[in-house]
Write a protein that holds these residues in place. Structure first.
Motif, PDB file in Angstrom:
ATOM      1  N   ALA A   1       0.850  -1.269  -0.177  1.00 13.09           N
ATOM      2  CA  ALA A   1       0.282  -0.005   0.063  1.00 13.09           C
ATOM      3  C   ALA A   1       0.770   1.211   0.205  1.00 13.09           C
ATOM      4  CB  ALA A   1      -1.005   0.044   1.149  1.00 13.09           C
ATOM      5  N   VAL A   2       0.568   2.200  -0.958  1.00 16.62           N
ATOM      6  CA  VAL A   2       1.265   3.292  -0.719  1.00 16.62           C
ATOM      7  C   VAL A   2       0.384   4.608  -0.312  1.00 16.62           C
ATOM      8  CG1 VAL A   2       2.549   4.980  -2.560  1.00 16.62           C
ATOM      9  CG2 VAL A   2       2.260   2.432  -3.115  1.00 16.62           C
ATOM     10  N   LEU A   3       0.998   4.967   1.065  1.00 14.40           N
ATOM     11  CA  LEU A   3       0.188   5.706   1.567  1.00 14.40           C
ATOM     12  C   LEU A   3       0.859   7.200   1.696  1.00 14.40           C
ATOM     13  CD1 LEU A   3      -0.225   2.991   4.158  1.00 14.40           C
ATOM     14  CD2 LEU A   3      -2.111   4.516   3.184  1.00 14.40           C
ATOM     15  N   GLY A   4       0.245   8.491   2.039  1.00 21.50           N
ATOM     16  CA  GLY A   4       0.710   9.413   2.484  1.00 21.50           C
ATOM     17  C   GLY A   4      -0.125  10.586   2.290  1.00 21.50           C
TER      18      GLY A   4
ATOM     19  N   VAL B   1       5.309   4.189   3.002  1.00 26.07           N
ATOM     20  CA  VAL B   1       4.869   5.801   3.671  1.00 26.07           C
ATOM     21  C   VAL B   1       5.590   6.838   3.119  1.00 26.07           C
ATOM     22  CG1 VAL B   1       4.434   6.999   5.870  1.00 26.07           C
ATOM     23  CG2 VAL B   1       4.199   4.560   5.867  1.00 26.07           C
ATOM     24  N   MET B   2       4.949   7.732   2.334  1.00 20.11           N
ATOM     25  CA  MET B   2       5.556   8.812   1.213  1.00 20.11           C
ATOM     26  C   MET B   2       5.488  10.142   2.162  1.00 20.11           C
ATOM     27  SD  MET B   2       5.170   9.777  -2.549  1.00 20.11           S
ATOM     28  CE  MET B   2       6.537   9.216  -3.308  1.00 20.11           C
ATOM     29  N   LEU B   3       6.520  10.806   2.407  1.00 22.32           N
ATOM     30  CA  LEU B   3       6.540  12.022   2.907  1.00 22.32           C
ATOM     31  C   LEU B   3       7.269  13.141   1.989  1.00 22.32           C
ATOM     32  CD1 LEU B   3       7.308  10.854   6.489  1.00 22.32           C
ATOM     33  CD2 LEU B   3       5.101  11.671   5.651  1.00 22.32           C
ATOM     34  N   ASP B   4       6.751  14.431   2.342  1.00 23.93           N
ATOM     35  CA  ASP B   4       7.504  15.328   1.274  1.00 23.93           C
ATOM     36  C   ASP B   4       8.763  15.600   1.893  1.00 23.93           C
ATOM     37  OD1 ASP B   4       8.444  17.916   0.197  1.00 23.93           O
ATOM     38  OD2 ASP B   4       6.261  18.199  -0.391  1.00 23.93           O
ATOM     39  N   ALA B   5       9.805  15.457   1.199  1.00 19.90           N
ATOM     40  CA  ALA B   5      11.186  15.410   1.614  1.00 19.90           C
ATOM     41  C   ALA B   5      11.596  16.945   2.084  1.00 19.90           C
ATOM     42  CB  ALA B   5      12.118  15.362   0.419  1.00 19.90           C
ATOM     43  N   ARG B   6      10.922  18.002   1.974  1.00 16.99           N
ATOM     44  CA  ARG B   6      10.909  19.393   2.340  1.00 16.99           C
ATOM     45  C   ARG B   6      10.225  19.482   3.859  1.00 16.99           C
ATOM     46  NH1 ARG B   6       8.187  22.322  -2.450  1.00 16.99           N
ATOM     47  NH2 ARG B   6       6.743  20.435  -2.148  1.00 16.99           N
ATOM     48  N   ALA B   7       9.228  18.757   4.039  1.00 20.93           N
ATOM     49  CA  ALA B   7       8.424  18.612   5.450  1.00 20.93           C
ATOM     50  C   ALA B   7       8.336  17.115   5.768  1.00 20.93           C
ATOM     51  CB  ALA B   7       7.203  19.623   5.248  1.00 20.93           C
ATOM     52  N   PRO B   8       9.387  16.540   6.242  1.00 25.76           N
ATOM     53  CA  PRO B   8       9.339  14.986   6.262  1.00 25.76           C
ATOM     54  C   PRO B   8       8.725  14.503   7.738  1.00 25.76           C
ATOM     55  CG  PRO B   8      11.466  15.741   6.496  1.00 25.76           C
ATOM     56  CD  PRO B   8      10.790  17.055   6.444  1.00 25.76           C
TER      57      PRO B   8
ATOM     58  N   PRO C   1       5.874  13.122   9.795  1.00 24.66           N
ATOM     59  CA  PRO C   1       4.505  12.421   9.565  1.00 24.66           C
ATOM     60  C   PRO C   1       3.632  12.985  10.663  1.00 24.66           C
ATOM     61  CG  PRO C   1       6.070  11.095  10.668  1.00 24.66           C
ATOM     62  CD  PRO C   1       6.930  12.384  10.472  1.00 24.66           C
ATOM     63  N   ASP C   2       2.263  12.843  10.345  1.00 22.97           N
ATOM     64  CA  ASP C   2       1.358  13.336  11.518  1.00 22.97           C
ATOM     65  C   ASP C   2       1.146  12.065  12.073  1.00 22.97           C
ATOM     66  OD1 ASP C   2      -0.395  11.665  10.077  1.00 22.97           O
ATOM     67  OD2 ASP C   2      -1.384  13.193   9.116  1.00 22.97           O
ATOM     68  N   GLY C   3       0.296  12.278  13.282  1.00 24.59           N
ATOM     69  CA  GLY C   3       0.117  11.153  14.092  1.00 24.59           C
ATOM     70  C   GLY C   3      -0.099   9.945  13.294  1.00 24.59           C
ATOM     71  N   THR C   4      -1.405   9.637  12.762  1.00 25.18           N
ATOM     72  CA  THR C   4      -1.810   8.608  11.943  1.00 25.18           C
ATOM     73  C   THR C   4      -0.411   7.921  10.962  1.00 25.18           C
ATOM     74  OG1 THR C   4      -3.772   9.876  11.562  1.00 25.18           O
ATOM     75  CG2 THR C   4      -3.764   7.794  10.281  1.00 25.18           C
ATOM     76  N   LEU C   5      -0.018   8.587  10.234  1.00 26.91           N
ATOM     77  CA  LEU C   5       1.134   8.233   9.413  1.00 26.91           C
ATOM     78  C   LEU C   5       2.236   7.889  10.271  1.00 26.91           C
ATOM     79  CD1 LEU C   5       1.423  10.469   6.422  1.00 26.91           C
ATOM     80  CD2 LEU C   5       0.793   7.915   6.288  1.00 26.91           C
TER      81      LEU C   5
END
Ligand code: GDP
Length: 443
Positions: free
Chosen positions: A221-224, A302-309, A311-315
């Motif tokens: 699963a690709v999530l973000g 789990v994908m995040l933005d490299a500029r603001a990496p 994760p929020d609580g769920t991620l």
């Protein structure tokens, strides 16, 4: 055994160099004679034949015929193969001609293999392996199917079942002939056999999902968060050196599935693409679905933005041993992204430029292989196997705890029946056979 004679096109329909029809049943050789006007060929020898319309004698094609007399054939029955030119019209004309021969009917799905099973040529796990070989899309899937087709699972389950039936036979002897001079260690030996079988089945089950994952494909699963580049990544991976087996809409409206062959291991990447559109009222539902998918998946990307990496609580909750953390949009970064996020090594990529995708593919391949690689012993490959094995284990555990000999015998019979269901072998005759072979009672 069925006495009907059936025929089917065994090669894929459509245009091809060669097409093969198979005919099985008592009338197979006779049908060949009707179509060729020649006596059936010698067993297992190819014969050049002209195939004629049985009513008009018009030559329909020029091909090869092979005859496999019963019982030395795939189905155990008389079986004939016709190798034709693979044109649509040729296949159609010969198919119609076959259908006009008295006593011949088109085969239903799986008819040939069903007959092979009924004739005792294949057990159920080998039958399933035939289907898996036909469906195998990657090298590791092919290897697993070949192993099963070679009888690896059947040998394991039959071996256990034999041990169980031996134990049951000893127990039945104790029940039926309490006055006979049975060796005093019989009870202890029985308990040891049951305990050791339960251990083996439990160990086999502990590995159960590997075989199923390999057969079905490892679910990733690709999530973000929205707009982080999930769809772009899935598209980029699908377009790169990994072979795409199929790209199709997934089972739910909001997901796209891409089938990848990662170094021989199958992965099904699911992009929770619809989340981006899911604004306002439906946002919650979208998140719920993405989380459900994350829960079902074998691996999470789990994908995040490299500029603001961050994760929020769920991620953050989804980042564990079964997750790969990907930092996307490195092309927009003015400084290197962090090497770690929430304690997991992060993989920097740019779905846009392709930077880092090779490293990501390598990591993904290793993770997928880790989920599905074949172990030293064969693994169950279907939910059906797992359910029967769980039933067997439960019955063995009941037997171990059961003080009453009669009731214990009932539990052992249930365990043996569960194993019998796996291979399709059932029957009490085996128990009787073992009793008379091992105990020579009833002289
Ligand atoms: P999703 O909502 O997570 O599936 O994100 P998308 O894949 O639809 O991407 C959202 C936006 O980010 C699109 O405009 C993409 O073109 C852009 N995007 C995705 N990956 C990158 C990247 O690596 N670099 C840059 N500069 N833009 C990207």
């Amino acid at each position: 055994m069925s006495s009907a004679t059936v025929f089917a096109l065994s090669t894929a329909p459509g245009r091809a160099a060669i097409a093969v029809f198979r005919i099985t049943g008592p009338l197979a050789a006779g049908a060949l004679e009707r179509l060729t006007g020649l006596a059936a060929p010698a067993p297992r020898r190819a014969m050049r034949v002209e195939i004629r319309d049985p009513d008009t004698s018009e030559i329909l094609d020029d091909g090869l015929a092979l005859r496999f007399p019963a019982p030395a054939s795939y189905t155990g029955e008389e079986l004939v193969e016709l190798h034709l030119h693979g044109g649509r019209a040729t296949v159609e004309a010969v198919g119609l001609a076959l259908g006009r021969i008295d006593g011949l009917a088109p085969a239903g799905p799986g008819d040939f293999t069903r007959r092979a099973f009924l004739a005792g040529k294949l057990d159920l796990t080998r039958v399933e392996a035939v289907a898996d070989l036909i469906d195998a899309e990657t090298e590791a899937q092919r290897r697993q199917a070949m192993r099963q087709a070679g009888g690896a699972l059947a040998a394991l389950y039959d071996g256990w079942r034999e041990d169980l039936i031996g134990a049951l036979a000893r127990l039945e002897a104790v029940i039926d002939f309490p006055d006979e001079d049975l060796p005093p260690e019989t009870g202890a030996a029985l308990a040891a056999t049951v305990a050791s079988l339960a251990r083996d089945v439990a160990r086999h089950l502990a590995d159960a999902r590997r075989g199923e994952r390999l057969r079905d494909g490892v679910a990733v699963a690709v999530l973000g968060p929205p707009n982080v580049g999930k769809s772009s990544l899935v598209n980029a991976l699908a377009r790169r050196d990994v072979a795409i087996v199929a790209a199709e809409a997934g089972t739910t409206r909001d997901a796209i599935e891409v089938h990848l062959d990662l170094g021989g291991y199958p992965a099904i990447l699911t992009d929770t693409a619809g989340l981006r559109e899911a604004a306002g009222a439906v946002e919650e539902e979208g998140i719920r679905r993405a989380l459900a998918r994350a829960g079902d998946a074998d691996l999470r990307l789990v994908m995040l933005d490299a500029r603001a990496p961050e994760p929020d609580g769920t991620l953050a909750g989804l980042i564990d041993g079964g997750a790969l953390v990907v930092l996307n949009k490195t092309d927009l970064c003015d400084r290197p992204p962090p090497a770690e996020v929430a304690g997991a090594a992060a993989i920097p990529v740019s779905a846009k430029t392709g930077d880092g995708l090779d490293a990501l593919t390598g990591r993904l391949r290793a993770a997928v292989e880790g989920c599905a690689a074949a172990g030293a012993s064969p693994a169950p490959t279907r939910l059906r196997h797992r359910l029967a094995l769980e039933a067997c284990l439960a019955a063995l555990e009941r037997a171990a705890a059961q003080p009453e000999a009669e009731l214990r015998a009932e539990d052992l019979r249930a365990a043996a029946a569960a194993l019998g269901r796996l291979t399709g072998r059932v029957g009490v005759e085996d128990v009787l056979d073992a009793i008379f072979r091992d105990f020579c009672i009833g002289k």
